[in-house]
Write a protein that holds these residues in place. Structure first.
Motif, PDB file in Angstrom:
ATOM      1  N   THR A  54      11.363  -5.490   5.030  1.00 45.46           N
ATOM      2  CA  THR A  54      10.633  -4.333   4.503  1.00 45.46           C
ATOM      3  C   THR A  54       9.289  -4.763   3.926  1.00 45.46           C
ATOM      4  OG1 THR A  54      11.585  -4.530   2.290  1.00 45.46           O
ATOM      5  CG2 THR A  54      12.808  -3.198   3.903  1.00 45.46           C
ATOM      6  N   PHE A  55       9.064  -6.063   3.816  1.00 45.26           N
ATOM      7  CA  PHE A  55       7.820  -6.633   3.295  1.00 45.26           C
ATOM      8  C   PHE A  55       7.480  -6.096   1.907  1.00 45.26           C
ATOM      9  CE2 PHE A  55       7.454  -6.560   7.989  1.00 45.26           C
ATOM     10  CZ  PHE A  55       7.473  -7.932   8.216  1.00 45.26           C
ATOM     11  N   GLY A  56       8.524  -5.753   1.157  1.00 42.05           N
ATOM     12  CA  GLY A  56       8.324  -5.267  -0.204  1.00 42.05           C
ATOM     13  C   GLY A  56       7.851  -3.834  -0.297  1.00 42.05           C
ATOM     14  N   VAL A  57       7.774  -3.121   0.819  1.00 44.78           N
ATOM     15  CA  VAL A  57       7.305  -1.741   0.824  1.00 44.78           C
ATOM     16  C   VAL A  57       8.430  -0.820   0.352  1.00 44.78           C
ATOM     17  CG1 VAL A  57       6.481   0.154   2.281  1.00 44.78           C
ATOM     18  CG2 VAL A  57       5.627  -2.175   2.645  1.00 44.78           C
ATOM     19  N   THR A  58       8.108   0.080  -0.549  1.00 45.82           N
ATOM     20  CA  THR A  58       9.117   0.998  -1.091  1.00 45.82           C
ATOM     21  C   THR A  58       8.678   2.456  -0.989  1.00 45.82           C
ATOM     22  OG1 THR A  58       8.206   0.763  -3.321  1.00 45.82           O
ATOM     23  CG2 THR A  58      10.007  -0.735  -2.698  1.00 45.82           C
ATOM     24  N   ASP A  59       7.612   2.738  -0.253  1.00 44.34           N
ATOM     25  CA  ASP A  59       7.113   4.105  -0.132  1.00 44.34           C
ATOM     26  C   ASP A  59       6.629   4.353   1.297  1.00 44.34           C
ATOM     27  OD1 ASP A  59       4.495   3.003   0.142  1.00 44.34           O
ATOM     28  OD2 ASP A  59       4.252   3.001  -2.033  1.00 44.34           O
ATOM     29  N   ASP A  60       6.015   5.501   1.509  1.00 49.00           N
ATOM     30  CA  ASP A  60       5.539   5.896   2.838  1.00 49.00           C
ATOM     31  C   ASP A  60       4.018   5.898   2.930  1.00 49.00           C
ATOM     32  OD1 ASP A  60       7.987   6.255   4.122  1.00 49.00           O
ATOM     33  OD2 ASP A  60       8.185   8.334   3.445  1.00 49.00           O
ATOM     34  N   ALA A  61       3.372   5.084   2.127  1.00 46.94           N
ATOM     35  CA  ALA A  61       1.909   5.077   2.097  1.00 46.94           C
ATOM     36  C   ALA A  61       1.330   4.587   3.429  1.00 46.94           C
ATOM     37  CB  ALA A  61       1.412   4.210   0.947  1.00 46.94           C
ATOM     38  N   PRO A  62       0.112   4.974   3.754  1.00 44.85           N
ATOM     39  CA  PRO A  62      -0.514   4.597   5.029  1.00 44.85           C
ATOM     40  C   PRO A  62      -0.943   3.135   5.041  1.00 44.85           C
ATOM     41  CG  PRO A  62      -2.066   5.819   3.697  1.00 44.85           C
ATOM     42  CD  PRO A  62      -0.762   5.878   2.970  1.00 44.85           C
ATOM     43  N   PRO A  63      -1.411   2.654   6.187  1.00 42.79           N
ATOM     44  CA  PRO A  63      -1.839   1.253   6.296  1.00 42.79           C
ATOM     45  C   PRO A  63      -2.973   0.871   5.341  1.00 42.79           C
ATOM     46  CG  PRO A  63      -1.543   2.195   8.464  1.00 42.79           C
ATOM     47  CD  PRO A  63      -1.421   3.324   7.495  1.00 42.79           C
ATOM     48  N   SER A  64      -3.725   1.844   4.861  1.00 40.81           N
ATOM     49  CA  SER A  64      -4.768   1.526   3.887  1.00 40.81           C
ATOM     50  C   SER A  64      -4.176   0.982   2.593  1.00 40.81           C
ATOM     51  CB  SER A  64      -5.618   2.764   3.597  1.00 40.81           C
ATOM     52  OG  SER A  64      -4.809   3.836   3.123  1.00 40.81           O
ATOM     53  N   SER A  65      -2.886   1.256   2.360  1.00 37.41           N
ATOM     54  CA  SER A  65      -2.198   0.749   1.168  1.00 37.41           C
ATOM     55  C   SER A  65      -1.280  -0.419   1.473  1.00 37.41           C
ATOM     56  CB  SER A  65      -1.367   1.871   0.529  1.00 37.41           C
ATOM     57  OG  SER A  65      -2.179   2.938   0.113  1.00 37.41           O
ATOM     58  N   HIS A  66      -0.744  -0.468   2.685  1.00 37.93           N
ATOM     59  CA  HIS A  66       0.234  -1.492   3.045  1.00 37.93           C
ATOM     60  C   HIS A  66      -0.094  -2.094   4.406  1.00 37.93           C
ATOM     61  CE1 HIS A  66       2.798  -0.285  -0.223  1.00 37.93           C
ATOM     62  NE2 HIS A  66       3.053   0.902   0.308  1.00 37.93           N
ATOM     63  N   THR A  67      -0.276  -3.397   4.451  1.00 32.11           N
ATOM     64  CA  THR A  67      -0.292  -4.111   5.726  1.00 32.11           C
ATOM     65  C   THR A  67       0.393  -5.452   5.513  1.00 32.11           C
ATOM     66  OG1 THR A  67      -2.468  -5.064   5.247  1.00 32.11           O
ATOM     67  CG2 THR A  67      -2.426  -3.076   6.629  1.00 32.11           C
ATOM     68  N   THR A  68       0.779  -6.081   6.608  1.00 34.21           N
ATOM     69  CA  THR A  68       1.369  -7.409   6.551  1.00 34.21           C
ATOM     70  C   THR A  68       0.735  -8.286   7.619  1.00 34.21           C
ATOM     71  OG1 THR A  68       3.415  -8.699   6.757  1.00 34.21           O
ATOM     72  CG2 THR A  68       3.259  -6.692   8.077  1.00 34.21           C
ATOM     73  N   ASP A  69       0.624  -9.575   7.307  1.00 36.76           N
ATOM     74  CA  ASP A  69       0.137 -10.543   8.295  1.00 36.76           C
ATOM     75  C   ASP A  69       1.282 -11.194   9.060  1.00 36.76           C
ATOM     76  OD1 ASP A  69      -2.609 -10.242   7.845  1.00 36.76           O
ATOM     77  OD2 ASP A  69      -2.530 -11.554   6.091  1.00 36.76           O
ATOM     78  N   GLN A  70       2.509 -10.792   8.755  1.00 33.37           N
ATOM     79  CA  GLN A  70       3.667 -11.332   9.463  1.00 33.37           C
ATOM     80  C   GLN A  70       3.769 -10.704  10.858  1.00 33.37           C
ATOM     81  OE1 GLN A  70       5.633 -13.886   8.169  1.00 33.37           O
ATOM     82  NE2 GLN A  70       3.880 -13.845   6.771  1.00 33.37           N
TER      83      GLN A  70
END
Length: 296
Positions: free
Chosen positions: A94-110
């Motif tokens: 889950t890469f530590g994500v706990t909400d439905d925010a868009p990519p402007s708030s959440h991205t991963t380099d994995q």
């Protein structure tokens, strides 16, 4: 016995079996060696926010798909809400994500399973219904970016821009035998049952899956199809209906406890690659459903 002699014996036997002796005109007969079908392509359809019991009751086509081929009765999403579940399916975390925010708030380099496929010189594609352009990172109409996981893998953005496409491309890819080795189909907010009834989603799935099953990837046994839900409605401890379809599987009921990490593992196993993140220790769907893999 030489290969030539074996061939003559087989030819003679087939002449007897088909009743086409010397001097008797007959239509050409083509015989092929029968081999076990191996899965080299995986296409996953995801619906929204409904439990196992709800889906069984209100999605007759999807339920019948599980009855005809295989169904998992102990398959759970890993959390709430939607986005972290999509990341779990495609990245093993889950890469530590706990909400439905868009990519402007959440991205991963994995890496994702889609990037993993491309790194192995294999194919990957996400088909997102209602998406206005490839790899769209913002909501638009009935397109919800939170349901399109590839856009969150920042290091794969250039590949996403090429292979994360509108769902209108699915039917042509299916008919042409061009379905990807790692594929996902994301309906819009109505056809995934997020905003509309399960019956609407079920009819949409029937149309799309029947088109896929009419294509050469399915007929040749290369393709396995999975239908699952991102999460339940918090009424059944995240237990969701998950159907697995492949021509080699008939009427199987799998009780092995499985999760979206198992689905991420299946993607990697089909590719012949090491599973990502938590998928490495998740129960194998390939093993649970008896799928013979040809990715290596």
């Amino acid at each position: 016995m030489s290969n030539k002699v074996v061939g003559l014996v087989v030819a003679a036997a087939l002449t007897v079996l088909c009743g086409c002796g010397a001097g008797e005109p007959s239509a050409p007969v083509t015989f092929a060696t029968v081999q076990p079908a191996t899965v080299t392509k995986l296409l996953v359809f995801v619906v929204e926010n409904h439990s196992l019991d709800q889906m069984r009751a209100d999605m007759p086509y999807t339920a019948a798909l599980g009855t005809e081929f295989a169904v998992a009765t102990s398959y759970r999403a890993v959390t709430h809400p939607s986005l972290p579940n999509y990341l779990a399916m495609t990245g093993g975390s889950t890469f530590g994500v706990t909400d439905d925010a868009p990519p402007s708030s959440h991205t991963t380099d994995q890496p994702s399973v889609f990037g993993q496929a491309l790194s192995l010189h294999k194919t990957a594609k996400v088909y997102a219904e209602g998406m206005p352009a490839t790899c769209a990172t913002k909501d638009s109409g009935a397109y919800a970016v939170k349901h399109n996981p590839w856009v969150y893998y920042l290091s794969e953005r250039s590949a996403c821009a090429q292979y994360d496409v509108p769902a209108s491309e699915l039917s042509a890819d299916a008919a042409g035998g061009r379905l990807p080795e790692a594929g996902m189909v994301v309906p819009d907010l109505c056809n995934d049952a997020h905003d509309c009834d399960l019956a609407v989603a079920d009819r949409w799935l029937r149309t799309e899956i029947e088109a896929v099953m009419s294509g050469p990837d399915w007929r040749a046994g290369r393709l396995a199809v999975v239908v699952t839900a991102d999460e339940d409605d918090r009424q059944q401890d995240n237990l969701v209906l998950t159907a697995v379809a492949h021509p080699s599987v008939h009427g199987a009921v799998v009780t092995t406890p499985l999760t979206h990490y198992s689905l991420a593992r299946l993607y990697s196993e089909v590719l012949g690659a090491a599973p990502l993140g938590e998928a490495a220790t998740a129960p194998s769907m390939a093993g649970a459903f008896g799928l013979q893999l040809g990715g290596r």
